[in-house]
Design a protein around this motif. Structure first.
Motif, PDB file in Angstrom:
ATOM      1  N   SER A 125     -60.860 -36.501  78.818  1.00  0.00           N
ATOM      2  CA  SER A 125     -61.220 -37.603  79.905  1.00  0.00           C
ATOM      3  C   SER A 125     -62.356 -38.230  79.824  1.00  0.00           C
ATOM      4  O   SER A 125     -63.526 -37.390  79.948  1.00  0.00           O
ATOM      5  CB  SER A 125     -61.023 -37.099  81.290  1.00  0.00           C
ATOM      6  N   PRO A 128     -67.386 -40.363  83.814  1.00  0.00           N
ATOM      7  CA  PRO A 128     -67.719 -41.551  84.660  1.00  0.00           C
ATOM      8  C   PRO A 128     -69.050 -41.849  84.577  1.00  0.00           C
ATOM      9  O   PRO A 128     -70.055 -40.933  84.508  1.00  0.00           O
ATOM     10  CB  PRO A 128     -67.223 -41.156  86.298  1.00  0.00           C
ATOM     11  N   TYR A 150     -58.986 -40.622  91.446  1.00  0.00           N
ATOM     12  CA  TYR A 150     -59.495 -41.393  90.116  1.00  0.00           C
ATOM     13  C   TYR A 150     -59.058 -40.733  88.986  1.00  0.00           C
ATOM     14  O   TYR A 150     -58.734 -41.441  87.981  1.00  0.00           O
ATOM     15  CB  TYR A 150     -61.297 -41.195  90.309  1.00  0.00           C
ATOM     16  N   GLN A 151     -58.981 -39.417  88.764  1.00  0.00           N
ATOM     17  CA  GLN A 151     -58.624 -38.706  87.553  1.00  0.00           C
ATOM     18  C   GLN A 151     -57.081 -39.063  87.177  1.00  0.00           C
ATOM     19  O   GLN A 151     -56.794 -39.402  86.179  1.00  0.00           O
ATOM     20  CB  GLN A 151     -58.892 -36.963  87.767  1.00  0.00           C
ATOM     21  N   GLU A 154     -57.267 -42.654  85.596  1.00  0.00           N
ATOM     22  CA  GLU A 154     -57.862 -42.906  84.727  1.00  0.00           C
ATOM     23  C   GLU A 154     -57.012 -42.680  83.132  1.00  0.00           C
ATOM     24  O   GLU A 154     -57.612 -42.809  82.145  1.00  0.00           O
ATOM     25  CB  GLU A 154     -59.349 -42.465  84.545  1.00  0.00           C
ATOM     26  N   ARG A 157     -56.850 -44.874  80.361  1.00  0.00           N
ATOM     27  CA  ARG A 157     -57.718 -45.980  80.756  1.00  0.00           C
ATOM     28  C   ARG A 157     -58.452 -46.754  79.299  1.00  0.00           C
ATOM     29  O   ARG A 157     -58.303 -48.083  79.617  1.00  0.00           O
ATOM     30  CB  ARG A 157     -58.944 -45.354  81.546  1.00  0.00           C
ATOM     31  N   GLU A 158     -58.906 -46.114  78.333  1.00  0.00           N
ATOM     32  CA  GLU A 158     -59.434 -46.725  77.285  1.00  0.00           C
ATOM     33  C   GLU A 158     -58.437 -47.531  76.451  1.00  0.00           C
ATOM     34  O   GLU A 158     -58.754 -48.733  76.116  1.00  0.00           O
ATOM     35  CB  GLU A 158     -59.978 -45.546  76.520  1.00  0.00           C
ATOM     36  N   ASP A 163     -61.787 -50.782  83.421  1.00  0.00           N
ATOM     37  CA  ASP A 163     -63.159 -50.531  83.565  1.00  0.00           C
ATOM     38  C   ASP A 163     -63.237 -49.336  84.562  1.00  0.00           C
ATOM     39  O   ASP A 163     -62.676 -49.291  85.569  1.00  0.00           O
ATOM     40  CB  ASP A 163     -64.029 -51.686  84.134  1.00  0.00           C
ATOM     41  N   PRO A 164     -64.116 -48.301  84.212  1.00  0.00           N
ATOM     42  CA  PRO A 164     -64.163 -46.971  85.138  1.00  0.00           C
ATOM     43  C   PRO A 164     -64.742 -47.437  86.577  1.00  0.00           C
ATOM     44  O   PRO A 164     -64.108 -46.795  87.392  1.00  0.00           O
ATOM     45  CB  PRO A 164     -65.181 -46.393  84.323  1.00  0.00           C
ATOM     46  N   LEU A 167     -61.753 -48.761  88.215  1.00  0.00           N
ATOM     47  CA  LEU A 167     -60.782 -47.606  88.789  1.00  0.00           C
ATOM     48  C   LEU A 167     -61.453 -46.883  89.866  1.00  0.00           C
ATOM     49  O   LEU A 167     -60.826 -46.610  90.903  1.00  0.00           O
ATOM     50  CB  LEU A 167     -60.381 -46.855  87.529  1.00  0.00           C
ATOM     51  N   LYS A 203     -50.245 -39.936  87.924  1.00  0.00           N
ATOM     52  CA  LYS A 203     -50.540 -39.181  86.447  1.00  0.00           C
ATOM     53  C   LYS A 203     -49.013 -38.782  85.766  1.00  0.00           C
ATOM     54  O   LYS A 203     -49.303 -38.194  84.611  1.00  0.00           O
ATOM     55  CB  LYS A 203     -51.551 -38.054  86.579  1.00  0.00           C
ATOM     56  N   ALA A 215     -53.517 -49.837  88.904  1.00  0.00           N
ATOM     57  CA  ALA A 215     -54.956 -49.811  88.701  1.00  0.00           C
ATOM     58  C   ALA A 215     -55.407 -51.490  88.440  1.00  0.00           C
ATOM     59  O   ALA A 215     -56.413 -52.039  88.621  1.00  0.00           O
ATOM     60  CB  ALA A 215     -55.032 -49.422  87.085  1.00  0.00           C
TER      61      ALA A 215
END
Length: 306
Positions: A125, A128, A150-151, A154, A157-158, A163-164, A167, A203, A215
């Motif tokens: 991961s 941040p 948050y985890q 994300e 995410r990429e 964008d971190p 999020l 998740k 998101a």
């Protein structure tokens, strides 16, 4: 223009088309767009983020049509690999730039930190940014819950170009909504349970659509925290299974007095034959129309309407 010849506007248009087609049954049209993306897009982190094409393709990984799902998974995997390589190359170039200049203490510290962050986050991961502060809420339990949310958000995410910091703000809003709705302003057992429940749903690897919709702000935090696990938060596949089970239970629950009659007034959507049996039942309030349950004599397909 992107490196593969597709402009940003063209990618945004394809993203909109995929979003409209994702819930439909036109698998051929979806596959055609995916092939166009595969042939015409050389992905970069900026172009994927700006066009949001990663989000649209990511949703298709759980598509009912296996060929669509497999193609979407392959695209996301390829894009993620390419973006990771680009990031590594960029970071490596920044650490070797201006070799003749003596680095200042602050620059030296920054360059020492850069390789560690690249090696530690390439396959795990992402770390941040410094401006993301998980101790911002002034309460140990709330801070831990914020980090958990948050985890959960994300994941992928990429690949989706998210964008971190954006999020993080979504996670902050969700935590605040849970505190107000379930906790009534305090860290209660209901608050803790809702955080755990939402985290598991967000998740879930079989439910990327929910994560993407949250998101991107399609589902507002105030609405998210009031959604039920069984229907609202379920993946498309699970929701379909629930609806089919409910349909079966309705057919099995018909009263002894309910008599079926044969008719050719209905056409089966599966085999197109017209020889059917049907009966009616009051499944809603008394002032609502009765529900008609139909069974195809040829293929045993069942459906209902009001």
């Amino acid at each position: 223009m992107s490196g593969g010849g597709l402009s940003l506007d063209e990618l945004k248009d394809l993203q909109k088309q995929l979003s409209k087609l994702s819930s439909g049954g036109n698998a051929e049209a979806v596959l055609a767009i995916l092939q166009q993306l595969k042939a015409g897009l050389h992905p970069t982190e900026d172009i994927i983020r700006q066009s949001k094409i990663g989000v649209a393709v990511g949703k298709l990984r759980s598509h009912a049509d296996k060929s669509v799902a497999d193609q979407a998974k392959a695209l996301v995997k390829d894009w993620k690999s390419i973006v990771d390589k680009q990031r590594k190359t960029k970071d490596a170039a920044s650490t070797t730039k201006s070799p003749s200049a003596a680095p200042s203490p602050s620059a030296a510290g920054a360059s020492n930190r850069t390789p560690a962050s690249v090696d530690g986050s390439a396959k795990a991961s992402p770390v941040p940014p410094a401006k993301i502060d998980f101790d911002t809420l002034g309460d140990k339990v709330r801070n831990a819950c914020l980090k958990l949310l948050y985890q959960s958000l994300e994941i992928d995410r990429e690949a989706q170009g998210l964008d971190p910091s954006s999020l993080f703000q979504v996670a902050v809003s969700i935590e605040r909504a849970i505190l107000e709705n379930q906790g009534k302003g305090s860290v209660t057992q209901e608050y803790r349970s809702k955080v755990r429940s939402l985290s598991l749903n967000l998740k879930d690897k079989n439910n990327p659509q929910l994560r993407a919709r949250v998101a991107n702000g399609e589902i507002a935090p105030d609405r998210l925290v009031t959604m039920t696990n069984e229907q609202d938060l379920a993946s498309d596949k699970r929701r379909q299974e629930i609806e089919e089970l409910q349909m079966q239970n309705l057919f099995k629950a018909k009263g002894a007095a309910a008599q079926e009659a044969e008719t050719d007034a209905f056409q089966c959507g599966r085999c197109k034959q017209r020889k059917t049996r049907y009966y009616q039942m009051q499944t809603r309030s008394a002032d609502e129309p009765m529900t008609t349950f139909v069974t195809c004599v040829h293929c045993n397909h069942k459906w209902k309407f009001c």
